[in-house]
Design an enzyme around this catalytic site. Sequence first.
Site, short mmCIF file in Angstrom:
data_model
loop_
_atom_site.label_atom_id
_atom_site.label_comp_id
_atom_site.label_asym_id
_atom_site.label_seq_id
_atom_site.Cartn_x
_atom_site.Cartn_y
_atom_site.Cartn_z
N SER A 117 0.84 -1.19 0.00
CA SER A 117 0.00 0.00 0.00
C SER A 117 0.88 1.25 0.00
O SER A 117 0.60 2.23 -0.69
CB SER A 117 -0.91 -0.02 1.23
OG SER A 117 -1.55 1.21 1.38
N TRP A 170 2.28 1.62 -3.38
CA TRP A 170 1.22 2.07 -4.29
C TRP A 170 1.15 3.59 -4.28
O TRP A 170 0.93 4.22 -5.32
CB TRP A 170 -0.13 1.49 -3.83
CG TRP A 170 -1.30 1.93 -4.67
CD1 TRP A 170 -1.79 1.32 -5.78
CD2 TRP A 170 -2.13 3.09 -4.46
NE1 TRP A 170 -2.87 2.02 -6.27
CE2 TRP A 170 -3.09 3.11 -5.49
CE3 TRP A 170 -2.15 4.10 -3.51
CZ2 TRP A 170 -4.07 4.10 -5.58
CZ3 TRP A 170 -3.11 5.10 -3.62
CH2 TRP A 170 -4.06 5.09 -4.64
N HIS A 171 1.35 4.18 -3.09
CA HIS A 171 1.24 5.63 -2.98
C HIS A 171 2.38 6.35 -3.69
O HIS A 171 2.19 7.46 -4.18
CB HIS A 171 1.19 6.06 -1.52
CG HIS A 171 -0.15 5.86 -0.91
ND1 HIS A 171 -0.53 4.66 -0.37
CD2 HIS A 171 -1.21 6.68 -0.78
CE1 HIS A 171 -1.76 4.76 0.08
NE2 HIS A 171 -2.21 5.98 -0.16
N GLY A 172 3.54 5.76 -3.71
CA GLY A 172 4.63 6.46 -4.39
C GLY A 172 5.91 5.64 -4.43
O GLY A 172 6.15 4.80 -3.57
N PHE A 174 -0.51 10.03 -7.32
CA PHE A 174 -0.43 8.58 -7.18
C PHE A 174 -1.11 7.91 -8.36
O PHE A 174 -1.19 6.75 -8.47
CB PHE A 174 -1.05 8.13 -5.86
CG PHE A 174 -0.50 8.89 -4.68
CD1 PHE A 174 0.86 9.16 -4.60
CD2 PHE A 174 -1.31 9.36 -3.68
CE1 PHE A 174 1.38 9.87 -3.53
CE2 PHE A 174 -0.80 10.06 -2.60
CZ PHE A 174 0.54 10.32 -2.54
#
Lengths: 473, 317
Positions: A318, A321-323, A473
Amino acid sequence: MLFNSFQFIIFFSIVTSVYFLLPYQKRWILLLLSSCYFYMSFVPVYILILGFTIGVDYFTGIAIENAKNGQRKWFLLLSLVANIGVLSVFKYHNFINQNFTGILNCFHVSNPIPYLSILLPIGLSFHTFQAMSYTIEVYRGNQKAEKHFGIFALYVLFYPQLVAGPIERPQNLLHQFREKFQFDLDRVGEGLKMMLWGFVKKIVIADRLAIYVNTTYNHTGQHSGASLLLATIFFSFQIYCDFSAYSDIAIGTAKVMGFKLMVNFKRPYFAQTMAEFWKRWHISLSTWFKDYLYIPLGGNRLSATRWYMNLMVVFLLSGLWHGANWTYIIWGALNGAYLVIEILTKKIHFPFLSSQLPQKLVRVFKILLVFVLSSFAWIFFRANTVSDAFVVIKKIASFKGPLFYENPSMLIYSFASIFLLLLVEMKQEFYIGSFSFMHHKSWIVRNLTYAVLIITILLMGVFDGGQFIYFQF
Amino acid sequence: MKTNQPSIQNKQSSQLKGFVLKTLLLIVIVFLLDFTIGTTLQYFYFKQESGFLYRTTYAIEKTKAPVLIFGSSRASRHYNPNIFSNQLHLSSYNVGHDGNFILYQYAVLSAVLKRYHPKLIVLDITRGDFAIRQNDYERLSALLPYYKGHSEVRPIVQLKSPYEKIKNLSFIYPYNSLLFSIAVGNAEFNKQKMKDIDGYVPIEKIYTGSMATADSLPNYPMDSIKISTYQSFIKDCLSNNIKLVIICSPYLFKATNTDNTINLAKAIALKNHIPFHDFSTDTSFVNKNQLFADSIHLNNGGATIFSNKVIDKILPF
């Protein structure tokens, strides 16, 4: 095109008016074309990436449905590889390459793989995950493959939630593109109210707090512990208002036209445990990871060690996923660790807490603890680099130096905006069904409330605020 | 089914009518509130007699000083108009404005030229003035209260965004985020606290931070709008027979190269036969922390020395 722009207000008004004038069978064409325009107003050429994802997932979806048992998983794999491949090239290539270079440098070897000088397509992670949920659901047999290419393209491109969610599931959204939505005054009103509150959260609260946060976090070395602590608290509210505002405007926009998108936030800072926090924060992403990663990994049905590992894997991914930055990975790891620790300490009994203190006080303490823990993790999320994050933590711990402010109004507006948010959210959380300005039976009170909110935007809003944080994102 | 069709249509059209009526009602309420609050804010904004906001009003609407000093916060802290007035025997005013650069300065010049023609203008240029920075356009909101009353200011304000014309239909928008500042600006204690000397804001502080070694300044792309505005500033001064002197005032730390903006500003100035004086490498100031309040602003002592040095360059006038 930003939601908080004049361009969007004009776009939304035109699209919605034409939408209701068109016969419902033709509405998908309008929505598809307007969604393409919406996306192309950022970087036009990136529509081709979306076109590729849509093409692959459309054909693999049909192929999965038509294939025999043994072949189905290969088509699913093809879809996943294509989606994750696009994400990897555009979002993770340079990050992986940079770390690879670092490792090779340790052995005095140069890295022959070149860096890509490309901009990350806006909202790539969002629409990729939404597209992936389609092929997975078709594979699982929960969703029939969409034969209408235009409708399927609209499922991925639907402009209200295209660039920052909520990440929808095909079972919830696809069928709605065929429904005949009439102009319903109550529903339109509700949608517009959501949009208005979203604008207030973004323009009045998030962008106001961003001024202080950006000033301090972009020059961590020059600011005191007190200033960085205040900036961290401000950032917790900023990120919440920024992201939930986008969701509110997205859900509201869709609602005006008749579409029902999933709820994405449920006042997360009133959560009493970290587990509850994640049930209230970015719900569409949390449930995506739960449905397509956590449960397939075994969830909590395996040994305790595997369960904790599953949680850590989900939160690390996760974060990623954000960066493509170690700051996000650490943020994910911290949140995963919070959950594991919470599970481990769940059985520890604190008699003092349960018997001697009033329950309301215990509740407040728990809410504050969750806020402190999540804010601590946000330090990594906001800091430009990992070393910057540690500078922030070190300075906050020492708590030396004066509090920075350019002028008193900088702080007054910030605190006023947080007060407004807390007032509204406390009412929604603890006093459900009681007096409401927005839903008051008197039309005078209702209209005055809307007018006051619009005036608040004009009076206290930050009109030159930037884009939504989650766009990146 | 056939009998239901007209009733659905009737319901739809009555709902639509209701929606239009409710929207119109909301627009009326918003307009009334916007007008009332906006007009009140306007009254109190222009009623101020001291402080940061008042200095902008004074520069745009009131000053008649034959000597004007233009620039950013560095100008308002570096040039003491009293020294200019005493030595040039002409009254002087410092119209320097925090965080605003050539675009703002050109708007103020246009407003001034509409009223009178000063004899001498000193324009202070800062490193990076011509850099492409969205922030510089956003900061033009300092001019919003003058948008309606000053047609010469409008083209500059409209550079902020393509929707400024629409936004300025609102009466509140020009005073956005100014509620607190206007309240303070009208308070009695503020008149004592925010003292300036004809626009000059002295800082009584000595820089005590670390002393950096000479550093190289970054290369950056430049904003063509800002460059053409700078050229217009020069052109307007020349066409109105105003003596213009362009200056880059001192910095605490020396750089190993010259800034892109300073190079270009100097080249344009010299091409137009305008004197350009670069004090950024002047050894009387470089590394003299006792003359600075921070790395880019002189303190009162430093400003006194600097103002005298500038006059030496200008004289005979």
